[in-house]
Design a protein around this motif. Sequence first.
Motif, PDB file in Angstrom:
ATOM      1  N   SER A  46       0.855  -1.192   0.000  1.00  0.00           N
ATOM      2  CA  SER A  46       0.000   0.000   0.000  1.00  0.00           C
ATOM      3  C   SER A  46       0.887   1.237   0.000  1.00  0.00           C
ATOM      4  CB  SER A  46      -0.917  -0.003   1.235  1.00  0.00           C
ATOM      5  OG  SER A  46      -1.717   1.158   1.266  1.00  0.00           O
ATOM      6  N   ALA A  68      -6.351   3.316 -11.793  1.00  0.00           N
ATOM      7  CA  ALA A  68      -5.607   2.130 -11.367  1.00  0.00           C
ATOM      8  C   ALA A  68      -5.992   0.954 -12.255  1.00  0.00           C
ATOM      9  CB  ALA A  68      -5.908   1.810  -9.906  1.00  0.00           C
ATOM     10  N   SER A  69      -4.994   0.130 -12.618  1.00  0.00           N
ATOM     11  CA  SER A  69      -5.258  -1.026 -13.480  1.00  0.00           C
ATOM     12  C   SER A  69      -4.177  -2.069 -13.293  1.00  0.00           C
ATOM     13  CB  SER A  69      -5.329  -0.591 -14.950  1.00  0.00           C
ATOM     14  OG  SER A  69      -4.081  -0.043 -15.376  1.00  0.00           O
ATOM     15  N   THR A  73      -5.373  -1.088  -7.201  1.00  0.00           N
ATOM     16  CA  THR A  73      -6.663  -0.498  -6.865  1.00  0.00           C
ATOM     17  C   THR A  73      -6.433   0.773  -6.073  1.00  0.00           C
ATOM     18  OG1 THR A  73      -6.824  -1.828  -4.843  1.00  0.00           O
ATOM     19  CG2 THR A  73      -7.874  -2.715  -6.839  1.00  0.00           C
ATOM     20  N   ASN A  75      -7.476   2.929  -2.851  1.00  0.00           N
ATOM     21  CA  ASN A  75      -8.085   2.775  -1.535  1.00  0.00           C
ATOM     22  C   ASN A  75      -9.005   3.942  -1.216  1.00  0.00           C
ATOM     23  OD1 ASN A  75      -6.508   0.418  -1.122  1.00  0.00           O
ATOM     24  ND2 ASN A  75      -4.765   1.700  -0.482  1.00  0.00           N
ATOM     25  N   PHE A  80      -2.925   3.713  -2.842  1.00  0.00           N
ATOM     26  CA  PHE A  80      -3.071   2.628  -3.819  1.00  0.00           C
ATOM     27  C   PHE A  80      -2.629   1.298  -3.204  1.00  0.00           C
ATOM     28  CE2 PHE A  80      -1.343   6.478  -6.000  1.00  0.00           C
ATOM     29  CZ  PHE A  80      -2.573   6.959  -6.441  1.00  0.00           C
ATOM     30  N   SER A  81      -3.302   0.239  -3.613  1.00  0.00           N
ATOM     31  CA  SER A  81      -2.902  -1.120  -3.256  1.00  0.00           C
ATOM     32  C   SER A  81      -2.427  -1.840  -4.504  1.00  0.00           C
ATOM     33  CB  SER A  81      -4.065  -1.890  -2.622  1.00  0.00           C
ATOM     34  OG  SER A  81      -4.355  -1.384  -1.336  1.00  0.00           O
ATOM     35  N   SER A  83      -1.070  -5.691  -6.096  1.00  0.00           N
ATOM     36  CA  SER A  83      -1.197  -7.123  -5.862  1.00  0.00           C
ATOM     37  C   SER A  83       0.162  -7.806  -5.926  1.00  0.00           C
ATOM     38  CB  SER A  83      -2.156  -7.756  -6.868  1.00  0.00           C
ATOM     39  OG  SER A  83      -1.697  -7.534  -8.196  1.00  0.00           O
ATOM     40  N   GLY A 102       0.617  -3.927 -10.824  1.00  0.00           N
ATOM     41  CA  GLY A 102      -0.326  -2.814 -10.780  1.00  0.00           C
ATOM     42  C   GLY A 102       0.221  -1.581 -11.463  1.00  0.00           C
TER      43      GLY A 102
END
Length: 493
Positions: A46, A68-69, A73, A75, A80-81, A83, A102
């Motif tokens: 994060s 975001a893509s 994602t 938050n 941003f998070s 993966s 990400g």
Amino acid sequence: MILSKAGVRRGRTGRWLAVVALGAATALVATPAAAAEAELNAGSLSWGFKESFRNYVKRGDGNPPIAASQGATINADGTFSFSFAEGTYDAVTGAASVEYDGKIAFSYPGHGMNITIANPTIVLGNGTGTLKADVALNPGGADGFVATQADLAVLTTTGNVAVDGAVVTGTNLPAAITAAGAAAMDGFYAAGEALDPVSFAFTSDDSVPATPKVNISKTTGLSLDEPTSITVTGSGFDPNAAGGQGIYVGFGPKTENFHTNSAILGAAKWLKANPASYQEPLNADGTFSTTLSLSAVYTTRGGEAVDCTQVQCYVMTFAAHGSTDRSQDTFAPVTFAAVPAPEGGNASQQISATVLGGPLTLNVAGSSVALPAAGIGSVTTGALNSATVADLRGTNAGWNLVGQVGDFVSADGGVIAADNLGWTPNASGADGSVVTPGAAATPGSGLGSARTLCSSAAGASAGTFTCGADLALGIPSTASAGDYTATLTLTLS
């Protein structure tokens, strides 16, 4: 950092971009014996890059301003998070390289800006942390470039990273943009400026081994006249150490061969799983409890006298039978009651201190220099942004900072050869350290090849230094009118 330019930067008179390439700095670091790296199977990351930057982009005309893509994602708080992708972790040294998926796109067409940050990587090692990422600025445009896995931010890991079994967690690690990151972000921020804190976690299939720890009933003020019995308890030890030979718990000075010659110890116990009659148990869960009898002065089995009031002695643990495995080593200093001074005599105190080392680093005060407009056949002058060199390695091994510039080019295809830029270096240091400015280079025989900005010789290089230069750009009579730019690279080694 791999940097590919899509074209010449446009538009600002005399604008320069300083790309700093740091030479490899040697540090002496004591680490336990290396273990095989474990493959990671899960993780999270994060990060918000920088809140003020997000707020600036949100006010723009992007559609959307922030997107975001590809595994990232946004938050609820705007951060941003990312993966988890893959990674490795060494539980003994703490070294890790963890890749995340990400992509975050910042769009502000009204200001001619399209920046993406993608595929961040957390790198841990030697008590430091780095966040790398792919950065693209207006890709495909005349002023665009792409940086692949740039060292975007340096992370403060001390006190912020926790290990619990197979899970490693970093919580709100302070982050600061690097010189390379500042360059990749097109000079939006200066090197060293704070970014949003970083939080991450990752997990491996392999359990993270516990760290050996001991607790000793008494370590100070022991009797000078009579042996003192102490209790030593431990946890986190490996019953399979030294091929299942267990560990020694001993008392004596820490000599160069302490782990291969137990005969120098004043007291010792051999702890092992399934012990024989002359050994004591090392439990399957890595715990133990034993006693030692400590004397201030003792004689080794070789007949040598050891006075622990004159040399520092320790209660120590180490893998048995001369093993080279240092992961079982612990050392607890032991002191004895002070010897009463004779009347009118002297008293002494032992003073100890811990000296923290560091790397060889380079920081620059800015990322661009604008030289005044000047006519064809004349010379325009200015000053290089000052460079700060910090040599905290403790080796006093010397260093050298050099600079080289590329050709000046204009949007219309004009070229001014790099050697037309000259400089007159200056340098200063402190605390008795010595720094020497490089030789002056005149326009026409200037910075087209690498030239020393400043240097410090071995034996006098420790400390912090400031280096700069007066610049002079000779404009040849063959130059066409226009705005010219060039890239000056400083390299520290």
